[in-house]
Enzyme design. Structure first.
Site, PDB file in Angstrom:
ATOM      1  N   ASP A  81       0.962  -1.103   0.197  1.00 18.45           N
ATOM      2  CA  ASP A  81       0.073  -0.073   0.121  1.00 18.45           C
ATOM      3  C   ASP A  81       0.962   1.382   0.022  1.00 18.45           C
ATOM      4  OD1 ASP A  81      -2.308  -1.304  -0.053  1.00 18.45           O
ATOM      5  OD2 ASP A  81      -2.573  -1.403   1.979  1.00 18.45           O
ATOM      6  N   GLU A  98      25.488  -8.302  11.561  1.00 20.19           N
ATOM      7  CA  GLU A  98      26.230  -7.622  12.464  1.00 20.19           C
ATOM      8  C   GLU A  98      26.100  -7.808  13.594  1.00 20.19           C
ATOM      9  OE1 GLU A  98      27.345  -3.439  10.518  1.00 20.19           O
ATOM     10  OE2 GLU A  98      25.110  -3.760  10.407  1.00 20.19           O
ATOM     11  N   TYR A 138     -10.316  -0.417   1.281  1.00 18.89           N
ATOM     12  CA  TYR A 138      -9.945  -0.476   2.762  1.00 18.89           C
ATOM     13  C   TYR A 138      -9.631   1.032   3.347  1.00 18.89           C
ATOM     14  CZ  TYR A 138     -10.087  -5.245   4.128  1.00 18.89           C
ATOM     15  OH  TYR A 138     -10.619  -6.508   4.682  1.00 18.89           O
ATOM     16  N   PHE A 194      19.370  -6.048   5.140  1.00 15.10           N
ATOM     17  CA  PHE A 194      19.542  -5.626   6.379  1.00 15.10           C
ATOM     18  C   PHE A 194      20.354  -6.621   7.363  1.00 15.10           C
ATOM     19  CE2 PHE A 194      16.177  -1.949   6.410  1.00 15.10           C
ATOM     20  CZ  PHE A 194      16.598  -1.739   5.058  1.00 15.10           C
TER      21      PHE A 194
END
Length: 742
Positions: free
Chosen positions: A360, A646, A448, A641
């Site tokens: 969206d 890390e 919606y 990510f």
């Protein structure tokens, strides 16, 4: 007013008596761009001949057009140095998106423009990895929708007779009883495509519930609408290669005869009908929120203050509500809390239903925050805020009353206790009324309506949640469709779908250096120390410190630990515990597709209940405006990510939170899906962050002690004025906690 009374009132409000200008100044670095700033950026970019931007609205897809201008949020390091260290104010910058449709190799390019209020430079910026944004991945503009409508007028002309005889409505040469369409996405089956399945519907109130049984596959990749083509048609369970083929089959009587057109269908409207029940008058108003002695919160610019809370507020065009510099009792708890994405992935028997995987933010969640209705969307006494946008428009547009703030009685005490003496009386009663400040906006994405809330409680608890309401995304009923949903009307199937919503929570718990720990219980079986030969089975805390990003990623399909703690490794409360905040879920979310399957790659964040990563400026968002139209090779890959895994011990951490629910439509979703039971979200709760519940500072506490039970005399202690005002019962507070037999 006497000084003592004024002091009492200020204490009851829970706000600072002598506000300084500094907090407001700090919050303003996160404020949305003003209309003047939006126009300044627009004028500057239009003045650059090398960009080739036209002065007026674009009339062709083969032109260069400015699609979006919004605030470029300062880097976190710059913001904190300004807010905490007295460093210079960060330069005020804008983010701009230009569709370059005029060149031989069209593309979408993002720019940073600055400094405001008088821009003098722009520079392109890219996503992690440096891959350019394909032109086919751009959001669909209003111009493209208008061109789609014009092209369909030509393409559907052969079907005019069929549609009119079958539905009583027309798409071609229509002035009344018209047909309209909704489009499904993503637009194709792979990168570089721009093919949309369109659902033809009767244009009546609630047209989403009125599909006529015709779905069209329109190829609109070309910048020249004259080259757009219908590639397939689906009509009541059969596929056709062209409109001419379908029209010919109809003319020859080879299709099942359509029932005669029905009169106007009213089941999709809000018009009252049926019996409401007994015992409740329907010609008078119900309960209302009131403020008997005025507002207990303060709003200065985009700075919100309430009951110990202080934060900066903005409404981002792409993804919506975004809060910064969230503090409680002067201590920063989070740098950012923001909506990142909302998706709804469907299943169905028709081609549009099986293709529908809505992502969206590509439709502009923040730019779909339309006016809130007083007394319905928010209480009449709420504070309403306008916002200004430059999103797919010729210039800045004002969205009136797009945000609201109000204090809400929760209807349940924040805490209470009745201390019985077990002899028909009590030692004391103590209670604290439940209140919260609500920050609310909405986003209507086609059918919606999402209601976005953040609630601030006076005990340092924050709740983020979203309600889903509005119309179903429905398709034409076929018997096979019952494998994918519920029949809701004669020709209507409500299709099953899963909602997921994603949040960014950049927590700074007692500083920017944090660690993450998952805590749950395990049973232990030990010898009973006070009874030889016996054993004791009991729960024992099981702590699992997560030292790397992969250890702190919790995929769907695995149990989520019940306590998820972001803690300071160095700061402890009075009792020696690490100062922490807990992330607590209210969700029934699950994955929307198998991992790695085509479109699932565009919502890689949706693989996890929770993922905790190191803060990086290059990882500022988990989704993009382009995910909807190129989910197969997304310009922003959330999985990256985590890929470097890390270390997250004693680091600046970001929690990425996914909540959601499965929606199997049912008859009570007509005309609309209702909000009760359709809310999901999460809490941020202090966990040993304080030495005790900070709401003990609230002046809304009431304590009752019996003085003479036989005479029903009590001692009442309260710290707010005795008379709350005209909108609350005029009866004085009274309490008698004794009980007896009769």
């Amino acid at each position: 007013m006497r000084l003592e009374t004024l002091t009492w009132v200020v204490m009851a409000l829970g706000v600072l008596a002598s506000p300084s200008p500094e907090p407001q100044l700090g919050a303003s670095i996160f404020a949305d761009l003003s209309p003047a700033e939006l126009r300044a950026v627009q004028s500057f970019l239009l003045s650059r001949p090398e960009l080739g931007l036209g002065a007026g609205p674009a009339e062709s897809l083969a032109s260069n057009s400015l699609f979006l201008v919004e605030l470029q949020v300062p880097r976190k390091s710059q913001a904190l140095q300004f807010l905490d260290g007295g460093s210079p104010r960060p330069p005020r910058l804008a983010r701009a998106i230009i569709f370059f449709g005029e060149q031989a190799q069209p593309n979408v390019t993002e720019f940073v423009v600055g400094p405001l209020p008088r821009p003098s430079y722009y520079r392109p910026v890219g996503y992690k990895g440096g891959r350019p944004v394909p032109f086919t991945a751009r959001p669909v503009s209003q111009l493209e929708y208008r061109l789609m409508h014009r092209r369909l007028l030509e393409m559907l002309e052969p079907l005019d007779r069929l549609l009119h005889e079958a539905t009583g409505f027309r798409y071609h040469n229509c002035s009344q009883r018209c047909l309209t369409f909704s489009d499904a996405a993503p637009r194709g089956l792979g990168p570089g495509e721009r093919r949309s399945w369109l659902i033809l519907q009767r244009s009546v109130e609630g047209h989403f519930l009125h599909p006529v049984g015709l779905e069209l596959l329109l190829d609109h990749r070309s910048r020249d609408p004259g080259r757009w083509a219908l590639q397939q048609l689906w009509y009541k369970g059969q596929y056709f290669a062209s409109a001419q083929e379908l029209a010919g089959r109809h003319e020859r009587g080879e299709l099942a005869p359509a029932p005669p057109p029905r009169p106007e269908l009213l089941f999709s409207t809000y018009l009252p009908r049926g019996r409401f029940g007994t015992g409740t008058p329907t010609d008078v108003h119900g309960a209302k929120v009131c403020e008997p002695q005025g507002k207990r919160y303060r709003l200065r610019g985009n700075l919100v203050e309430y009951g110990g809370w202080r934060l900066a507020l903005r409404l981002r065009s792409s993804s919506g509500l975004q809060l910064f510099d969230l503090r409680f009792n002067g201590q920063r708890l989070a740098h950012e809390l923001s909506v990142q994405e909302a998706v709804a992935f469907y299943g169905g028997d028709t081609p549009a239903a099986m293709q529908t995987k809505y992502i969206d933010s590509s439709w502009g969640l923040g730019a779909l925050a339309h006016e809130l209705a007083p007394g319905i969307d928010c209480p009449e006494v709420a504070t309403y805020l306008d916002v200004h946008r430059l999103y797919d428009a010729a210039g800045p547009v004002r969205y009136p009353r797009a945000l609201c703030l109000f204090e809400l009685p929760t209807g349940v005490p924040l805490r209470r206790h009745f201390d019985s003496n077990a002899q028909g009386g009590y030692r004391f009663y103590g209670g604290l009324e439940g209140r919260a400040l609500v920050l609310r906006t909405t986003a209507t994405v086609y059918n919606y309506d999402y209601i976005w809330d953040v609630l601030l409680y006076p005990n340092g608890v924050l709740e983020a949640k979203v309600h889903a309401t509005g119309y179903l995304h429905a398709t034409f009923y076929t018997p096979q469709g019952l494998h994918y949903g519920t029949r809701l009307h004669q020709d209507l199937l409500g299709n099953l779908h899963t909602h997921l919503v994603h949040y960014k929570v950049d927590l700074d718990v007692a500083g920017t250096r944090n660690s993450f720990e998952a805590v749950d219980v395990r049973f232990e079986n030990i010898s009973n120390p006070w009874q030889a030969g016996e054993r004791v089975v009991q729960p024992r805390l099981h702590r699992r410190p997560c030292r790397s990003e992969r250890q702190a990623a919790f995929p769907f399909g695995t149990a989520l630990p019940r306590y998820l703690l972001v803690s300071s490794p160095t700061q402890r409360n009075r009792w020696g515990h690490p100062r922490s905040y807990r992330i607590q879920y209210s969700s029934q979310a699950d994955r929307v597709l198998p991992r790695g399957w085509k479109e699932e790659q565009g919502v890689a964040w949706g693989r996890y209940h929770l993922a905790v990563t190191r803060h990086h400026e290059k990882e500022a968002t988990s989704s993009s405006l382009y995910a909807q139209h190129d989910p197969w090779q997304p310009v922003l890959d959330f999985e990256s990510f985590l890929r470097n895994d890390e270390n997250i011990e004693n680091q600046d951490l970001v929690a990425w939170v996914t909540v959601g629910f499965l929606h199997i439509p049912h008859a009570e979703d007509v005309p609309n899906t209702a909000t009760p039971g359709n809310a999901v979200g999460f809490f941020l709760r202090p966990f040993n962050f304080f030495d005790e519940d900070p709401s003990v500072a609230s002046r809304s506490t009431v304590i009752v002690r019996p003085r003479d039970p036989a005479a029903a005399q009590v001692e009442i202690q309260r710290w707010t004025p005795a008379s709350p005002g005209p909108c609350v019962s005029a009866e004085p507070f009274h309490y008698n906690g004794t009980y007896w037999q009769e």
